[in-house]
Design an enzyme around this catalytic site. Structure first.
Site, PDB file in Angstrom:
ATOM      1  CD  GLU A  13      -2.707  -1.292   2.491  1.00 13.06           C
ATOM      2  OE1 GLU A  13      -3.567  -0.427   2.714  1.00 13.06           O
ATOM      3  OE2 GLU A  13      -2.467  -2.229   3.270  1.00 13.06           O
ATOM      4  CB  SER A 143      -5.806  -1.259   0.579  1.00 11.39           C
ATOM      5  OG  SER A 143      -5.703  -0.051   1.268  1.00 11.39           O
ATOM      6  CE1 TYR A 209      -6.954   4.154  -1.007  1.00  4.06           C
ATOM      7  CE2 TYR A 209      -6.503   1.901  -1.684  1.00  4.06           C
ATOM      8  CZ  TYR A 209      -6.683   2.832  -0.690  1.00  4.06           C
ATOM      9  OH  TYR A 209      -6.618   2.443   0.624  1.00  4.06           O
ATOM     10  NE  ARG A 248     -12.580   2.342   6.078  1.00 11.73           N
ATOM     11  CZ  ARG A 248     -11.375   2.103   5.569  1.00 11.73           C
ATOM     12  NH1 ARG A 248     -10.480   3.058   5.466  1.00 11.73           N
ATOM     13  NH2 ARG A 248     -11.061   0.875   5.176  1.00 11.73           N
ATOM     14  CG  ASP A 250     -13.695  -1.344   6.612  1.00 12.65           C
ATOM     15  OD1 ASP A 250     -13.878  -0.151   6.921  1.00 12.65           O
ATOM     16  OD2 ASP A 250     -12.689  -1.746   5.995  1.00 12.65           O
ATOM     17  CD  GLU A 263     -10.200  -4.960   7.049  1.00 11.74           C
ATOM     18  OE1 GLU A 263      -9.053  -4.519   7.275  1.00 11.74           O
ATOM     19  OE2 GLU A 263     -10.485  -5.623   6.028  1.00 11.74           O
ATOM     20  CG  ASN A 265      -9.224  -0.246   7.766  1.00  8.47           C
ATOM     21  OD1 ASN A 265      -8.432  -0.803   7.025  1.00  8.47           O
ATOM     22  ND2 ASN A 265     -10.529  -0.498   7.725  1.00  8.47           N
ATOM     23  N   GLY A 269      -7.028   5.594   5.387  1.00  4.68           N
ATOM     24  CA  GLY A 269      -6.522   6.438   4.310  1.00  4.68           C
ATOM     25  C   GLY A 269      -6.922   7.894   4.495  1.00  4.68           C
TER      26      GLY A 269
END
Length: 303
Positions: A13, A143, A209, A248, A250, A263, A265, A269
């Site tokens: 990443e 990601s 992205y 964050r 998910d 999960e 994070n 990002g």
């Protein structure tokens, strides 16, 4: 006070991390901070010593940037840093351990199995309890790297081979059809959520992205009561792993309204297409305010 924005790294990443780091660096510069950009490589320790930074703003995604390795080094060096500590980072980066912690805390997760490479090579595993379709993912990547949705036996071997190229453990998870919701958390507060609708059906690395490949619904188009439940669940997941700063979470919500946490994070990002800044805007944070708040939490928080 000198702030070091640490980004880049050596994980898959890296490019996204560099973009996130540049955005954070620019925001801190505009806010008037004395800030330096540090591209994290194997000489990171030397770079940090050279720059004589007082605090590290971590924008590393994946690899040792997000698994607690860099956090441990900074603790040894006596430098405060943004985000979660060593243990929470390591747990959140390991999808198997994360799921086991969630189960202990009664946080719903999709049915899953862990396959070790040695068992895969000897065909000593059974996925009958999961069935098709399923999701195959490496235990240690972010990601959506190495993640595939598998519809039948024919696709399974290819997906497993791909996932095992990133490590010795793979998670095979029951595919939950529904809405993909991401909840942003800042310290002990759920900021809100975003619903993502990838135009190709799967929220892949490319969809995450590349501008125009995903629709973002802010706030999510779900029942108000369910939305509140998801925010509570997101905060609970953040706290269950012992996370700090901004995360964050998910989730997938099936069409019956059942929520499953996928999960957390620990270093979300921070690019122009990233979800956390979008979510934070719902709570009244523009990008610079969000960056400043994350930094201030690191300075007042004794890890």
């Amino acid at each position: 006070m000198k702030v070091g924005v640490i980004a880049g790294g050596i994980s898959s990443e890296r490019e996204v991390s560099l973009r996130s780091g540049q955005a954070v660096f620019n925001a801190l510069k505009e806010l008037g901070f004395n800030v330096v950009f540090i591209d994290a490589g194997n000489d990171l320790c030397e770079k940090i010593k050279e720059e004589k930074i007082d605090v590290a703003f971590l924008v590393l995604h994946g690899g040792w940037g997000e698994n607690g390795g860099i956090q441990g080094m900074l603790e040894v060096m006596g430098i405060p840093y943004t985000g979660s500590d060593v243990l929470a980072s390591a747990i959140a980066m390991d999808k198997e351990v994360t799921k086991k912690v969630f189960i202990y805390h009664n946080i719903p997760v999709p049915p899953f199995k862990v396959i070790h490479k040695r068992d895969y090579l000897t065909s000593n595993f059974n996925l009958e309890s999961i069935g098709f379709p399923c999701v195959v993912k490496p235990a240690h990547e972010g990601s959506s790297v190495g993640v595939n949705i598998v519809k039948d036996e024919k696709q399974l071997n290819e997906a497993l081979n791909n996932a095992f190229s990133y490590g010795n453990r793979v998670i095979v998870e029951k595919y939950i059809e529904g809405k993909e919701i991401h909840i942003g958390v800042l310290e002990n507060r759920a900021l809100g959520g975003v619903e993502v609708r990838p135009k190709k059906g799967f929220y892949s690395y490319e969809a995450k992205y590349t501008k125009g490949m995903t629709d973002y619904i802010l706030p999510p188009e779900i029942d108000d009561n369910l939305y509140e439940k998801l925010k509570e669940l997101g905060l609970k997941a953040h706290q269950a792993l012992g996370c700090k700063g901004a995360t964050r979470v998910d989730m997938i919500v099936d069409y019956a309204g059942n929520a499953y946490v996928l999960e957390v994070n620990t270093i979300p990002g921070m690019t122009e297409t990233s979800l956390l800044p979008k979510i934070a805007s719902l709570a009244g944070y523009d990008f610079k305010t969000l960056v400043k708040e994350i930094l201030e939490l690191a300075l007042k928080d004794e890890k």
